[in-house]
Scaffold this motif. Structure first.
Motif, PDB file in Angstrom:
ATOM      1  N   GLU A 113     -33.190  -6.157 -19.616  1.00 56.50           N
ATOM      2  CA  GLU A 113     -34.098  -6.860 -20.530  1.00 56.50           C
ATOM      3  C   GLU A 113     -33.969  -8.372 -20.349  1.00 56.50           C
ATOM      4  O   GLU A 113     -34.970  -9.095 -20.286  1.00 56.50           O
ATOM      5  CB  GLU A 113     -33.781  -6.472 -21.978  1.00 56.50           C
ATOM      6  N   LEU A 114     -32.729  -8.859 -20.246  1.00 59.29           N
ATOM      7  CA  LEU A 114     -32.495 -10.284 -20.051  1.00 59.29           C
ATOM      8  C   LEU A 114     -33.157 -10.766 -18.761  1.00 59.29           C
ATOM      9  O   LEU A 114     -33.853 -11.787 -18.741  1.00 59.29           O
ATOM     10  CB  LEU A 114     -30.993 -10.569 -19.999  1.00 59.29           C
ATOM     11  N   ILE A 162     -24.255 -11.490 -14.754  1.00 62.20           N
ATOM     12  CA  ILE A 162     -25.538 -10.762 -14.654  1.00 62.20           C
ATOM     13  C   ILE A 162     -26.519 -11.514 -13.762  1.00 62.20           C
ATOM     14  O   ILE A 162     -27.156 -10.936 -12.873  1.00 62.20           O
ATOM     15  CB  ILE A 162     -26.150 -10.561 -16.066  1.00 62.20           C
ATOM     16  N   ILE A 163     -26.634 -12.821 -13.995  1.00 59.65           N
ATOM     17  CA  ILE A 163     -27.659 -13.611 -13.305  1.00 59.65           C
ATOM     18  C   ILE A 163     -27.313 -13.839 -11.836  1.00 59.65           C
ATOM     19  O   ILE A 163     -28.183 -13.772 -10.960  1.00 59.65           O
ATOM     20  CB  ILE A 163     -27.868 -14.953 -14.044  1.00 59.65           C
ATOM     21  N   GLU A 164     -26.038 -14.087 -11.560  1.00 61.27           N
ATOM     22  CA  GLU A 164     -25.633 -14.403 -10.179  1.00 61.27           C
ATOM     23  C   GLU A 164     -25.871 -13.259  -9.199  1.00 61.27           C
ATOM     24  O   GLU A 164     -25.975 -13.495  -7.993  1.00 61.27           O
ATOM     25  CB  GLU A 164     -24.149 -14.802 -10.148  1.00 61.27           C
ATOM     26  N   LYS A 165     -25.949 -12.036  -9.707  1.00 61.38           N
ATOM     27  CA  LYS A 165     -26.154 -10.886  -8.826  1.00 61.38           C
ATOM     28  C   LYS A 165     -27.607 -10.743  -8.360  1.00 61.38           C
ATOM     29  O   LYS A 165     -27.908  -9.912  -7.514  1.00 61.38           O
ATOM     30  CB  LYS A 165     -25.722  -9.601  -9.532  1.00 61.38           C
ATOM     31  N   GLN A 166     -28.505 -11.544  -8.946  1.00 63.28           N
ATOM     32  CA  GLN A 166     -29.927 -11.422  -8.615  1.00 63.28           C
ATOM     33  C   GLN A 166     -30.290 -12.310  -7.424  1.00 63.28           C
ATOM     34  O   GLN A 166     -30.043 -13.514  -7.463  1.00 63.28           O
ATOM     35  CB  GLN A 166     -30.789 -11.805  -9.824  1.00 63.28           C
ATOM     36  N   PRO A 167     -30.910 -11.747  -6.401  1.00 60.10           N
ATOM     37  CA  PRO A 167     -31.262 -12.560  -5.234  1.00 60.10           C
ATOM     38  C   PRO A 167     -32.331 -13.613  -5.520  1.00 60.10           C
ATOM     39  O   PRO A 167     -32.451 -14.590  -4.778  1.00 60.10           O
ATOM     40  CB  PRO A 167     -31.781 -11.522  -4.226  1.00 60.10           C
ATOM     41  N   MET A 208     -32.460 -15.420  -8.340  1.00 59.11           N
ATOM     42  CA  MET A 208     -31.999 -16.350  -9.374  1.00 59.11           C
ATOM     43  C   MET A 208     -30.778 -17.118  -8.904  1.00 59.11           C
ATOM     44  O   MET A 208     -29.993 -16.607  -8.119  1.00 59.11           O
ATOM     45  CB  MET A 208     -31.651 -15.597 -10.669  1.00 59.11           C
ATOM     46  N   LYS A 209     -30.625 -18.329  -9.441  1.00 62.82           N
ATOM     47  CA  LYS A 209     -29.443 -19.128  -9.133  1.00 62.82           C
ATOM     48  C   LYS A 209     -29.060 -19.930 -10.371  1.00 62.82           C
ATOM     49  O   LYS A 209     -29.920 -20.550 -11.009  1.00 62.82           O
ATOM     50  CB  LYS A 209     -29.717 -20.083  -7.964  1.00 62.82           C
ATOM     51  N   ILE A 210     -27.805 -19.908 -10.732  1.00 63.58           N
ATOM     52  CA  ILE A 210     -27.326 -20.713 -11.854  1.00 63.58           C
ATOM     53  C   ILE A 210     -27.087 -22.131 -11.345  1.00 63.58           C
ATOM     54  O   ILE A 210     -26.278 -22.357 -10.443  1.00 63.58           O
ATOM     55  CB  ILE A 210     -26.031 -20.123 -12.449  1.00 63.58           C
ATOM     56  N   VAL A 211     -27.814 -23.084 -11.942  1.00 63.73           N
ATOM     57  CA  VAL A 211     -27.684 -24.476 -11.493  1.00 63.73           C
ATOM     58  C   VAL A 211     -26.775 -25.280 -12.410  1.00 63.73           C
ATOM     59  O   VAL A 211     -26.392 -26.405 -12.090  1.00 63.73           O
ATOM     60  CB  VAL A 211     -29.068 -25.164 -11.385  1.00 63.73           C
ATOM     61  N   GLY A 212     -26.417 -24.701 -13.555  1.00 61.06           N
ATOM     62  CA  GLY A 212     -25.528 -25.415 -14.458  1.00 61.06           C
ATOM     63  C   GLY A 212     -25.110 -24.553 -15.630  1.00 61.06           C
ATOM     64  O   GLY A 212     -25.768 -23.569 -15.972  1.00 61.06           O
ATOM     65  N   ILE A 218     -35.350 -18.692  -9.010  1.00 63.37           N
ATOM     66  CA  ILE A 218     -35.396 -19.193 -10.388  1.00 63.37           C
ATOM     67  C   ILE A 218     -34.089 -19.908 -10.708  1.00 63.37           C
ATOM     68  O   ILE A 218     -33.016 -19.300 -10.670  1.00 63.37           O
ATOM     69  CB  ILE A 218     -35.628 -18.039 -11.380  1.00 63.37           C
ATOM     70  N   LYS A 219     -34.184 -21.181 -11.028  1.00 61.86           N
ATOM     71  CA  LYS A 219     -32.997 -21.975 -11.374  1.00 61.86           C
ATOM     72  C   LYS A 219     -32.716 -21.820 -12.868  1.00 61.86           C
ATOM     73  O   LYS A 219     -33.573 -22.133 -13.697  1.00 61.86           O
ATOM     74  CB  LYS A 219     -33.220 -23.442 -11.009  1.00 61.86           C
ATOM     75  N   VAL A 220     -31.514 -21.335 -13.197  1.00 65.20           N
ATOM     76  CA  VAL A 220     -31.172 -21.027 -14.583  1.00 65.20           C
ATOM     77  C   VAL A 220     -30.031 -21.918 -15.060  1.00 65.20           C
ATOM     78  O   VAL A 220     -29.041 -22.112 -14.353  1.00 65.20           O
ATOM     79  CB  VAL A 220     -30.765 -19.543 -14.740  1.00 65.20           C
ATOM     80  N   LEU A 221     -30.185 -22.445 -16.274  1.00 65.02           N
ATOM     81  CA  LEU A 221     -29.115 -23.181 -16.952  1.00 65.02           C
ATOM     82  C   LEU A 221     -28.630 -22.337 -18.124  1.00 65.02           C
ATOM     83  O   LEU A 221     -29.435 -21.902 -18.955  1.00 65.02           O
ATOM     84  CB  LEU A 221     -29.641 -24.535 -17.464  1.00 65.02           C
ATOM     85  N   ILE A 222     -27.323 -22.096 -18.202  1.00 71.25           N
ATOM     86  CA  ILE A 222     -26.724 -21.339 -19.308  1.00 71.25           C
ATOM     87  C   ILE A 222     -26.129 -22.321 -20.304  1.00 71.25           C
ATOM     88  O   ILE A 222     -25.335 -23.189 -19.922  1.00 71.25           O
ATOM     89  CB  ILE A 222     -25.626 -20.384 -18.792  1.00 71.25           C
TER      90      ILE A 222
END
Length: 345
Positions: free
Chosen positions: A124-125, A24-29, A31-35, A6-10
């Motif tokens: 929850e997030l 929180i998000i980066e620790k999930q296998p 998920m990936k923060i793309v921006g 899952i590509k996530v933008l914050i």
């Protein structure tokens, strides 16, 4: 990157919040923060450029606030957006408007600013991000709907009740249905929308301003009145009890049902015991199966069930459960539901 990541933008103007969300998000296998964006305007630009699967969106930001950013993203590059909202009434009002304009969900910032308080709602997030990633962006585009405002042709008996259940995407469907229920239907309407405290009150206030019926957050032990819509308050199941020929509300803080409180199954069950066949219930967009067991009981007593069709659902979960179990008398897009409710009364 594999397709199932899952590509996530914050999007958040607080450096602290960006750090916590990133952690929180980066620790999930999966998920990936793309921006990461610091303003609403930058968020819109990165949403278009990076095509994330999910966006977390702060409410108050410079240049463009979260609501304005949501509206632009829905026009230019529809994407499931989770609002990150504080507990203030202003934030809750903006968040609700964002949900009506295409955002799919929201999460509350805990009171206090130390990082462990936000990490306490990390599960929850993450669940909301995973759920949002399953939503088809095409379902987020709000089209001009051919809503027919029903007319009341004769005096109604007034002994019936309307029940409505909704969850993810619910504020948008409620925004289509409640304002199109005409004054003079002569029955109470009870709405169970999955939301925490504060937000249900803001939802009631918003709907009240645009509706012919009176819309309010339900209180404990108040008599149900005709032409009034009662929104179940966050964190409480909303029950109904009869006393003579009058019906009263009560608030219940017992365990969650279907992992939610308020739960539609609780309210539907209590209403069915009192109103028997004199119920018109609608199950709208939302994840999960809340409302299906309650719909079964209403059907058992001879009441009528409307399920929102897949065409206008943000998430075809709750109505799908009702349809698949064979409880739905009618399957309709949200813009036809108000007319059908009045017809069935």
């Amino acid at each position: 990157m594999t397709d199932n990541v899952i590509k996530v933008l914050i999007v958040d103007d607080s450096g602290f919040m960006r750090m916590v969300l990133k952690d929180i998000i980066e620790k999930q296998p999966d998920m990936k923060i793309v921006g990461i964006a610091k303003t609403g305007l930058e968020g819109v630009e990165k949403a278009i450029e990076l095509k994330p699967n999910v966006i977390t969106m702060d409410v108050e930001m410079p240049e463009l606030n979260g609501l304005e950013a949501v509206k632009l993203i829905m026009k230019k590059s529809p994407t499931p957006i989770i609002m990150v909202s504080s507990l203030t009434s202003k934030d809750s009002e903006i968040t609700l408007e964002a949900l009506e304009n295409g955002a799919v969900d929201f999460i509350q910032k805990p009171a206090g600013s130390v990082s462990f308080t936000f990490r306490s709602i990390a599960d929850e997030l993450l669940e909301k991000i995973r759920n949002a990633a399953k939503i088809d962006p095409k379902n987020l585009i709000r089209k001009a709907l051919p809503v027919k405002k029903p007319k009341i042709s004769a005096a109604l008996r007034g002994q019936k009740i309307v029940l409505i259940a909704s969850s993810t995407g619910g504020p948008r469907s409620l925004d289509t249905i409640i304002p199109n229920l005409p004054k003079g239907i002569n029955v109470p309407v009870v709405v169970v929308q999955h939301m925490p405290p504060g937000f249900t009150k803001s939802l009631a206030n918003r709907l009240d301003k645009i509706s012919e019926l009176t819309v309010k957050e339900a209180e404990d032990n108040e008599e149900l009145k005709p032409d009034t819509v009662y929104i179940a308050p966050g964190s409480f199941h909303l029950g109904l009890k009869a006393n003579g020929n009058k019906v009263y509300t009560y608030l219940d803080s017992s365990d969650k049902i279907n992992n939610v409180r308020p739960a539609a199954d609780f309210t539907f069950d209590k209403a069915a015991e009192i109103y028997k066949s004199n119920i018109v219930a609608a199950v709208l967009t939302g994840m999960g199966k809340d409302g299906a067991k309650g719909a079964f009981k209403i059907k058992h007593y001879g009441g009528k069930i409307i399920a929102e069709s897949k065409d206008t659902c943000v998430v075809y979960g709750m109505p799908k459960a009702v349809v698949e179990e064979g409880y739905a008398d009618f399957v309709l897009p949200n813009y036809e539901i108000a007319e059908k409710i009045v017809e069935l009364l």
